[in-house]
Design a protein around this motif. Sequence first.
Motif, PDB file in Angstrom:
ATOM      1  N   ILE A 145       0.837  -1.203   0.000  1.00 43.73           N
ATOM      2  CA  ILE A 145       0.000   0.000   0.000  1.00 43.73           C
ATOM      3  C   ILE A 145       0.868   1.247   0.000  1.00 43.73           C
ATOM      4  N   GLU A 146       1.899   1.261   0.861  1.00 40.88           N
ATOM      5  CA  GLU A 146       2.772   2.435   0.936  1.00 40.88           C
ATOM      6  C   GLU A 146       3.468   2.699  -0.399  1.00 40.88           C
ATOM      7  N   ALA A 147       4.038   1.661  -0.986  1.00 45.25           N
ATOM      8  CA  ALA A 147       4.771   1.834  -2.239  1.00 45.25           C
ATOM      9  C   ALA A 147       3.829   2.189  -3.384  1.00 45.25           C
ATOM     10  N   GLY A 148       2.674   1.530  -3.430  1.00 43.33           N
ATOM     11  CA  GLY A 148       1.739   1.760  -4.523  1.00 43.33           C
ATOM     12  C   GLY A 148       1.124   3.147  -4.507  1.00 43.33           C
ATOM     13  N   LEU A 149       0.857   3.669  -3.313  1.00 51.16           N
ATOM     14  CA  LEU A 149       0.274   5.013  -3.194  1.00 51.16           C
ATOM     15  C   LEU A 149       1.337   6.099  -3.265  1.00 51.16           C
ATOM     16  N   LEU A 180      -0.509  -7.940  -5.719  1.00 54.02           N
ATOM     17  CA  LEU A 180       0.505  -8.988  -5.847  1.00 54.02           C
ATOM     18  C   LEU A 180       1.770  -8.455  -6.512  1.00 54.02           C
ATOM     19  N   GLY A 181       1.601  -7.544  -7.456  1.00 48.13           N
ATOM     20  CA  GLY A 181       2.757  -6.962  -8.123  1.00 48.13           C
ATOM     21  C   GLY A 181       3.630  -6.166  -7.174  1.00 48.13           C
ATOM     22  N   TRP A 182       2.993  -5.346  -6.330  1.00 48.36           N
ATOM     23  CA  TRP A 182       3.775  -4.570  -5.366  1.00 48.36           C
ATOM     24  C   TRP A 182       4.379  -5.473  -4.296  1.00 48.36           C
ATOM     25  N   MET A 183       3.662  -6.499  -3.884  1.00 44.66           N
ATOM     26  CA  MET A 183       4.189  -7.387  -2.851  1.00 44.66           C
ATOM     27  C   MET A 183       5.366  -8.211  -3.363  1.00 44.66           C
ATOM     28  N   ALA A 184       5.447  -8.411  -4.677  1.00 43.94           N
ATOM     29  CA  ALA A 184       6.569  -9.161  -5.237  1.00 43.94           C
ATOM     30  C   ALA A 184       7.892  -8.449  -5.022  1.00 43.94           C
TER      31      ALA A 184
END
Length: 363
Positions: free
Chosen positions: A254-258, A316-320
Amino acid sequence: MKTLNVELGSRSYPIHIGEGLLTEPTIWDEVVRNRQVIVVTNDRVGPLYGPQVEAALRRSAREVLMVELPDGEAYKDQASLMKIFDAMLESHLERSAIVVALGGGVVGDVAGFAAACYQRGVALIQVPTTLLSQVDSSVGGKTAVNHPLGKNMIGAFHQPMAVVIDMGVLGTLPDRELSAGLAEVIKYGCILDATFFAWLEASMPRLLRREPDALAHAIEHSCVLKARIVARDERESSGLRALLNFGHTFGHAIEAGLGFGTWLHGEAVGCGMVMAACLSHELGQLSLDDVRRIEQLVKQAGLPVRGPDWDAQTYLGWMAHDKKADSGQIRYIVLRGLGQAEQRGVDDAVVRHALAMSLKGFD
């Protein structure tokens, strides 16, 4: 003052907890005597507490330098790290120098990483000024900066020589930051101590009112639990310390994606714990009642319980990119019940169901 210890053999160190410790002579005078000290803070904490700490250090230190970074997760980056290195090199800091990290988790992580790198490692004292940093990031020696592709991916383990927790600074902490810190407190109950979780359910109104006895118990017990884990698995080599990442894999996404700083770290972790609880339920390990209890406690703390409305593939993409991936597979921290956690790989299809459950709600 109450003192706990992180037991790491010759590298053991105290955690001092109390009121008025920023200027307590028994903490500072002997430790910094005749040494150079560089205090790293930010432009919000510095004006509030920098002069007090600087004056206390000047009683015994040979030289005291102050470095002020911009406030916010967006500045937990290499530019801030270079600013600290510039000050160290321009002032000819010696290997005997001490770095004092005066601030929240961002300051503690960046200053700690600078201490780990400068002349291959100088002494560090953590002086956390947010609830989140007091109960979590200041203890255990994890230091890092962020990269646009992942949080905390560039860092080092560097244990402090002491952690100084002055509860008095919480009086100036904004309500949003207090709530963010409570996310990490709730985490300890979820993964290690069901009795503590129940105490948090009963005591959350007192914590939000900042009642000193409630805050003291929450901080002390959180530090006790964190210290035990760190003493047994300092570098996450056995997987035990990884349990402290409950909710963080989802939260870091969430942090990286936002964009770092859009949500506070504790806000993302709070929401991430609800997601991880849903995943635990999807795996047949956690009852729906306990999922609801976790969601309710996170909500009661003033934290978000619904993540951004992204599709599962985006999550899933960000968690990778998360550093907890192993052999190409994301490793999740899930619950076997309140107070019991484990690390495991999970099929993406199960994660997709859990994300759908957490995003739409389950009441």
